[in-house]
Motif scaffolding. Structure first.
Motif, short mmCIF file in Angstrom:
data_model
loop_
_atom_site.label_atom_id
_atom_site.label_comp_id
_atom_site.label_asym_id
_atom_site.label_seq_id
_atom_site.Cartn_x
_atom_site.Cartn_y
_atom_site.Cartn_z
N SER A 42 10.67 -1.91 1.88
CA SER A 42 11.20 -3.08 1.16
C SER A 42 11.50 -4.22 2.13
O SER A 42 11.22 -5.39 1.84
N ALA A 43 12.06 -3.87 3.29
CA ALA A 43 12.36 -4.89 4.29
C ALA A 43 11.07 -5.53 4.83
O ALA A 43 11.02 -6.76 5.04
N ALA A 44 10.03 -4.71 5.03
CA ALA A 44 8.75 -5.24 5.50
C ALA A 44 8.14 -6.20 4.48
O ALA A 44 7.64 -7.27 4.82
N PHE A 45 8.20 -5.81 3.22
CA PHE A 45 7.66 -6.68 2.17
C PHE A 45 8.44 -7.99 2.09
O PHE A 45 7.85 -9.07 1.98
N ALA A 46 9.77 -7.90 2.16
CA ALA A 46 10.60 -9.11 2.10
C ALA A 46 10.35 -10.00 3.31
O ALA A 46 10.29 -11.24 3.19
N THR A 47 10.16 -9.40 4.49
CA THR A 47 9.88 -10.19 5.69
C THR A 47 8.54 -10.92 5.57
O THR A 47 8.43 -12.10 5.89
N GLY A 48 7.52 -10.20 5.10
CA GLY A 48 6.21 -10.83 4.91
C GLY A 48 6.26 -11.97 3.91
O GLY A 48 5.69 -13.05 4.15
N ALA A 49 6.94 -11.74 2.78
CA ALA A 49 7.07 -12.80 1.79
C ALA A 49 7.86 -13.99 2.35
O ALA A 49 7.52 -15.15 2.09
N GLY B 241 13.66 1.80 2.23
CA GLY B 241 14.34 0.62 2.76
C GLY B 241 13.48 -0.12 3.76
O GLY B 241 13.41 -1.36 3.75
N ALA B 242 12.79 0.63 4.64
CA ALA B 242 11.92 -0.01 5.63
C ALA B 242 10.75 -0.73 4.96
O ALA B 242 10.40 -1.85 5.35
N ALA C 79 0.83 -1.21 0.00
CA ALA C 79 0.00 0.00 0.00
C ALA C 79 0.87 1.26 0.00
O ALA C 79 0.53 2.27 -0.64
N PHE C 80 1.99 1.22 0.71
CA PHE C 80 2.90 2.37 0.75
C PHE C 80 3.46 2.65 -0.64
O PHE C 80 3.48 3.80 -1.10
N PHE C 81 3.92 1.61 -1.33
CA PHE C 81 4.47 1.80 -2.68
C PHE C 81 3.38 2.27 -3.65
O PHE C 81 3.62 3.09 -4.53
N PHE D 255 5.53 13.53 -2.01
CA PHE D 255 6.29 12.39 -2.55
C PHE D 255 7.76 12.49 -2.14
O PHE D 255 8.37 11.50 -1.71
N THR D 256 8.32 13.69 -2.26
CA THR D 256 9.72 13.89 -1.87
C THR D 256 9.93 13.63 -0.38
O THR D 256 10.94 13.07 0.04
N GLU D 257 8.93 14.04 0.42
CA GLU D 257 9.03 13.86 1.86
C GLU D 257 9.00 12.38 2.26
O GLU D 257 9.71 11.96 3.18
N LEU D 258 8.18 11.59 1.56
CA LEU D 258 8.00 10.19 1.94
C LEU D 258 9.00 9.24 1.26
O LEU D 258 9.38 8.23 1.85
N ALA D 259 9.40 9.56 0.03
CA ALA D 259 10.26 8.65 -0.72
C ALA D 259 11.73 8.83 -0.37
O ALA D 259 12.59 9.02 -1.24
N THR D 260 12.02 8.75 0.91
CA THR D 260 13.40 8.84 1.36
C THR D 260 14.02 7.45 1.37
O THR D 260 13.31 6.44 1.44
N PRO D 261 15.34 7.36 1.31
CA PRO D 261 15.98 6.04 1.37
C PRO D 261 15.60 5.25 2.61
O PRO D 261 15.44 4.02 2.55
N THR D 262 15.41 5.94 3.74
CA THR D 262 15.03 5.23 4.96
C THR D 262 13.66 4.60 4.85
O THR D 262 13.46 3.41 5.17
#
Length: 383
Positions: free
Chosen positions: A57-64, A54-55, A14-16, A44-51
């Motif tokens: 992406s890590a959440a999605f990978a953990t769920g998968a 990364g968080a 949902a975030f992506f 978009f600039t405020e939310l699309a930070t590397p942090t």
């Protein structure tokens, strides 16, 4: 673990999706004009930070990873879990649509106050466009919700039937047996299971939806008036405490009503199944008296349900009608002082109602909760 993995996967997805929509919205002037400040591009600039990326992406990978590790437990149940994941995603989408609606209404109010005719029709076009997206999304949410509840009911009913027919349990629970502490097993299997699955799924989604609305609309309230946010929390805590005290009494009354109603229905089934014997022995008067006594017991208890429900309804109406005045008292002064525009006043009122419904879920659903709790007690005793 599976539920946690599903929530992680859906929330990150949902975030992506939200970032993608912000990117698209920044290129549409009509949509970008709905939002205050620098608009969706800045968000978009405020939310699309590397942090954040990364968080997520890590959440999605953990769920998968959780689903891959527990795939053996999902054998034959992938469809149900897929429906649940889709349902949660649609729920979050509906929340996002409601937030956008609040900004559309705000823009409409402002162009009306400014007597900007061209802007008014432009905002109406935005409203129609959003409506085209919202209606099928909400309909899909309802469809998936009912489909999942029906699938869960089938699975749970078959599970209980397996235990019902094991070791002659059906015989031990017969009304003519010595142990009749568990009444009306037919009702518990046919009706209580259906109510349990539908209501449980509904409550879980309501809680998740309330949490989602709370996060989304509290930001609007807090940015406008922190005092209004504090007033809402105090009002909600008071209302919930009163509702819980009343709801505890209703649980017991509804539990008794389910049992008495089932006894009345079973007495009618007994007459139908033994019609030949009753006619042969001329037992009509006795059977009619038995059925009438079951009916009278159910009606007398339902009189108590009516009284408690009527009192609770009065409390709910007063609670929510008074709540409509709270944002006007707090934000009205800001409007007259010129600190907020008229559209913001309407948006804050809408956000206040959404947050209030989230934090007062018990108040608004206390009658359903009491009936649901009574059904769980009956089903739990049977299982």
């Amino acid at each position: 673990f599976l539920v946690a993995g599903l929530l992680l996967g859906v929330a990150s997805s949902a975030f992506f999706l939200f970032l993608g929509l912000l990117s698209l919205a920044s290129g549409v002037p009509t949509v970008a004009a709905l939002f205050p400040g620098a608009g969706p591009a800045a968000k978009f600039t405020e939310l699309a930070t590397p942090t954040n990326l990364g968080a997520a992406s890590a959440a999605f990978a953990t769920g998968a990873g959780i689903f891959v590790a527990r795939r053996a437990d999902l054998e034959g149940r992938w469809r149900q879990w897929g429906l649940l994941g889709l349902l949660v995603l649609l729920l979050l989408t509906v929340t996002g649509i409601n937030v956008v609606f609040s900004y559309v209404f705000r823009a409409v109010d402002n162009v009306l106050i400014a007597k900007d005719e061209a802007g008014f029709y432009t905002q109406l076009q935005s409203f129609v466009g959003l409506l085209i997206v919202a209606v099928p999304t909400i309909a899909s949410y309802r469809f998936v919700r009912m489909t999942l509840a029906n699938s869960w009911r089938e699975h749970l009913t078959l599970l209980i039937l397996d235990r019902y027919f094991q070791d002659r349990t059906y015989y031990l629970l017969d009304s003519n047996s010595t142990d009749t502490s568990i009444d009306n097993p037919d009702q518990r299997i046919s009706e209580d299971v259906e109510a349990f699955t539908a209501e449980t799924l509904g409550f879980l989604l309501d809680i998740l939806g309330s949490f989602s609305n709370l996060i989304s609309f509290s930001a609007i309230l807090w940015s406008t008036s922190p005092d209004l946010t504090y007033a809402l929390l105090a009002y909600a805590i008071f209302g919930t405490a009163v509702a819980l005290s009343v709801g505890g009494e209703l649980i017991g009354i509804n539990y008794k009503q389910l049992r008495l109603q089932a006894d009345f229905r079973y007495s009618l089934v007994h007459v139908r199944d033994n019609a030949e014997a009753i006619a042969f022995y001329q037992g009509e008067a006795r059977e009619q008296g038995e059925v009438a006594s079951k009916l009278q017991a159910a009606v007398r208890n339902y009189d108590r349900v009516i009284k408690w429900t009527a009192g609770l309804t009065i409390y709910q109406k007063v609670f929510f009608y008074v709540a409509r005045l709270v944002p006007y008292f707090v934000v009205g002064g800001l409007y007259f002082a010129g600190k907020v525009d008229f559209g913001t006043l309407g948006q804050v009122t809408f956000a206040f109602s959404m947050v209030l419904s989230s934090v007062t879920l018990i108040v608004s659903r206390i009658q359903d909760i009491s009936r649901f709790s009574a059904g769980i007690n009956r089903l739990g005793g049977f299982y």
